[in-house]
Design an enzyme around this catalytic site. Structure first.
Site, mmCIF file in Angstrom:
data_model
loop_
_atom_site.group_PDB
_atom_site.id
_atom_site.type_symbol
_atom_site.label_atom_id
_atom_site.label_comp_id
_atom_site.label_asym_id
_atom_site.label_seq_id
_atom_site.Cartn_x
_atom_site.Cartn_y
_atom_site.Cartn_z
ATOM 1 N N LEU A 1 36.546 52.421 -4.296
ATOM 2 C CA LEU A 1 36.415 52.298 -2.842
ATOM 3 C C LEU A 1 37.481 53.091 -2.082
ATOM 4 C CD1 LEU A 1 34.915 50.839 -0.486
ATOM 5 C CD2 LEU A 1 36.673 49.073 -0.646
ATOM 6 N N ASP A 2 37.036 53.943 -1.175
ATOM 7 C CA ASP A 2 37.927 54.692 -0.268
ATOM 8 C C ASP A 2 38.976 55.507 -1.012
ATOM 9 O OD1 ASP A 2 36.547 53.558 1.847
ATOM 10 O OD2 ASP A 2 37.966 51.910 2.099
#
Lengths: 284, 284, 284, 284
Positions: free
Chosen positions: A227-228
């Site tokens: 994530l990210d």
């Protein structure tokens, strides 16, 4: 009549590959419209990008591609050749907020975005009217806790059916599953509403407010299964101060988000980005 | 003849306090040179700052201060009154890099910085020559693993001896002990070479390089006992790209660091900053 | 129930007027939501702005206004009181390019713009479809060499009929006649596509290209009878380089233009701007 | 052992010259450290820059230069070859303000500026102490109405005696005579304290104040015989507002001036700039 094409190359351990490929282009009387080089000394790698035109009376696109492929086998480099007259087909995934989506649609309509918008997919139905008023297909695929896998399978099938090449997450508030990350590896672009790596995950504006920062930002990056954490393409900031409440950060942030996403998306659509490990080289 | 002074006020639950204090100033024929108000609705707090002059033939500074103190007791607000003609005495703590220190010294010499530099303290002896060539006292207080407490005690004694009001950490690569944080609470300013809260702690430029960010930044903040977590005063960024190596980030970062530190320091020296919880209100 | 209102004051030779007016507000138990002061020492003038709410069970808006007017007569200051719950009615004048207009319409629809769009007027018919698709009235008033006076009379009548308070020139490529400048004095806002005073008049991007500048900009200003010479409200720039052709400047400039116009317009709509001679004070 | 050199080329009507020259470099086993291309389609011109190293055991610098010269005769392009290990010798001309000069000296001392400072020349004696404290030669050449020609002759002789290659006007408040412009054509760099073409000539900050602009800027440009009209190298701005008095513009402007001059000077020192007509191409 002319064929326009882009050639993007990366090559290790041979700094002269640029003139070799340049010679190949010259042999076919290719006309050079753009040329970008970057020599990464530390990693002994060169990155090259050309936009060229070739005269169809001399050689077809297919013929040039075939010959380039043969030629490339005598050398050791990675390459990509793209027909520049073919617009990439993009799908935009959204949730409830419209600003990034609307900016993409408007730019596309005004001819500023070198892409065809194949479809819009959302886990909510809120933006249907907006999308359909622009004559674009809208698909509402609800994602609930108990149907995540099925919903993502449906999304993937949709993207494949629409022949989508690039997936744009324009404030899509769902995790992209590993299988989709793999399938569209290097072709899923996200806008995150913070200056990564600060404020990963949910509610970055609230976190920024709580920390009392004096600049807020947005980050456009390729999506990976973490994530990210994918390769960053573009970032920008806007100055704030103590008078800004969380809702002001959201409002100001919207303008940065769409600006940063658009810029990153344009780099991608023009084949200016080469990723290496978890970083991007942007040839401009 | 005039006395110049700054009054900084914060007040909860009474939005009209500004005109009440304004009335007090008017009663003494104070001339208003600057006036800043900020109404924080969510926290029901107003922040006020005046720069005024009073005629010494009408009332002395001490007299005005005495009367203001009495007046303040009839109301419920926090306040600070500063004789604006008195420059704050600052100490600059440094390690080996000179850019922030040299900028502060040069600005002070050119009359841009409203402060007296009392002394420079360093855990290394490298910058002695530079400091002494500007006619400033330099103190080398080595900090080693086995003498941290003693060294910090010596530093504190020095600061007290020099009558220092504000401590500037201009790339000082040591932890400030709790006791010093307490003693100079709200008067120790640090420059951190990242856009906090990203890249807390050591080697932020290397971490920024490794993450492949497209902007690097610097943060000026008050020092609290938690590392790099105090109230943020000012931040700024500089755009970088894939051609920047870690040493380039260091070089580019130097210019942001000194710019951000200077700005933050000037806000502090002009008594423009009010901290509330872990945030700053900057009245300008 | 509350009435929200804005009070904007400028006053010469009395620095204490702020606390006097503050006292008046306190007398009516007005709640202060925003308060901005600026003391211009050189011109011995103070500029003040409040956003306040008053309880309608205590006093009506009309009553408060009446009493403030009486109160103001005992003092010597200019003032403006605005019912903050009433949105200003704006007309947008355009020619052929849509980007500024579309941005204004979109912001208005998203609730970011504190205004009602009364109508769109254009000297061309090109943007009719766009405007009408948003449910807004569109008036095509052709302006030719032999009908300028008549056309401008028609425009003025239209604006009056629509009860327009603020006229926004969103890339309107006609001279505003003296009579209209007078009639809407201080309420006509223009966006000029250069950083004034550079490149006054026609084709600023071509001129910027010819001069080889490295930054292009846009300027939002009040319109006066002298072309591109009115008080400047806001300006911003974008970096360009040798690879930018005139059409690239046009494209990049569009984004600055709409950003700068929006910001300037919002200052105006929130009654933050006071003009003095040919300059603006912006209270924020 | 290596020789480092820079090759800068511009060529009309042959887009393939890059690979031809690249082939020449490869023939001598030159190692490529940097490579920049720009194809100006509208003017049918390509601009190329390489930084390469050659192995002295294979060929000397002189030998490579000789061979490149011969090679260039078979083609039609302009070129420049520079020994990258030789720092350019610069002279700095100043009047009374020190900020730009001091920045250049400090950068040079810190190893950030790839140049040797040969001497400082001034029409005033004010900065002698500062200059001499850094161990640099200072020459005071007063320029009065009746000795302009003679003074400029003396300056030219000084520059020649010091073997100066690049002349930096760091806020030198005198007109450079035609003869010196010619002699150092393309090697005199000026910083002008406005965003040209706005506010040409004297007192740009006062003019900016009078016009009420919201951004002030600085421009680094090559000097030609027409005042403030030479090819622009770099520009930047800083935001101001109504609270800024002329002396504030001067203060804020100093920081932009030194930043812009430094950047422009560094492009020049690294041979990144090619001028064409009255514009610059900057290869980076």
């Amino acid at each position: 009549m002319k064929n326009y094409l882009r050639i993007v190359v990366s090559c290790q351990n041979d700094v002269h590959i640029g003139s070799v490929i340049g010679g190949f282009i010259a042999d076919y009387h290719g006309d050079i419209l753009e040329e970008n080089h970057y020599v990464d000394r530390d990693n002994r790698t060169v990155y090259l990008r050309w936009v060229i035109s070739i005269d169809v009376t001399l050689i077809s696109y297919a013929g040039f591609l075939f010959n380039f492929e043969s030629f490339s086998k005598c050398h050791d480099f990675q390459w990509l050749m793209v027909d520049a007259s073919q617009k990439k087909r993009i799908a935009v995934l959204v949730s409830k907020t419209s600003h990034c989506l609307l900016d993409i649609i408007t730019r596309q309509e005004e001819g500023e975005l070198n892409a065809d918008i194949a479809c819009i997919v959302s886990n909510h139905d809120d933006l249907r009217l907006l999308v359909e008023s622009h004559g674009l297909p809208f698909h509402h695929i609800p994602v609930a806790r108990n149907n995540v896998t099925e919903a993502n399978r449906v999304i993937k099938d949709l993207l494949v059916d629409y022949d989508v090449e690039t997936v744009v997450l324009a404030r899509y508030m769902q995790i992209i599953p590993e299988v989709l990350c793999q399938f569209y590896h290097g072709n899923i672009i996200n806008i995150h509403h913070s200056l990564l790596p600060a404020f990963v995950g949910k509610s970055p504006y609230q976190k920024a407010f709580d920390r009392g920062v004096k600049l807020i930002g947005a980050t456009c990056h390729y999506v990976t299964s973490e994530l990210d954490a994918g390769p960053i393409i573009h970032q920008d900031v806007s100055r704030i101060n103590h008078t800004f409440k969380p809702q002001d950060l959201v409002r100001v942030g919207k303008d940065i988000e769409k600006k940063v996403l658009l810029r990153g998306l344009m780099y991608h659509l023009e084949d200016r980005i080469v990723t290496r490990k978890n970083k991007t080289v942007i040839l401009k």
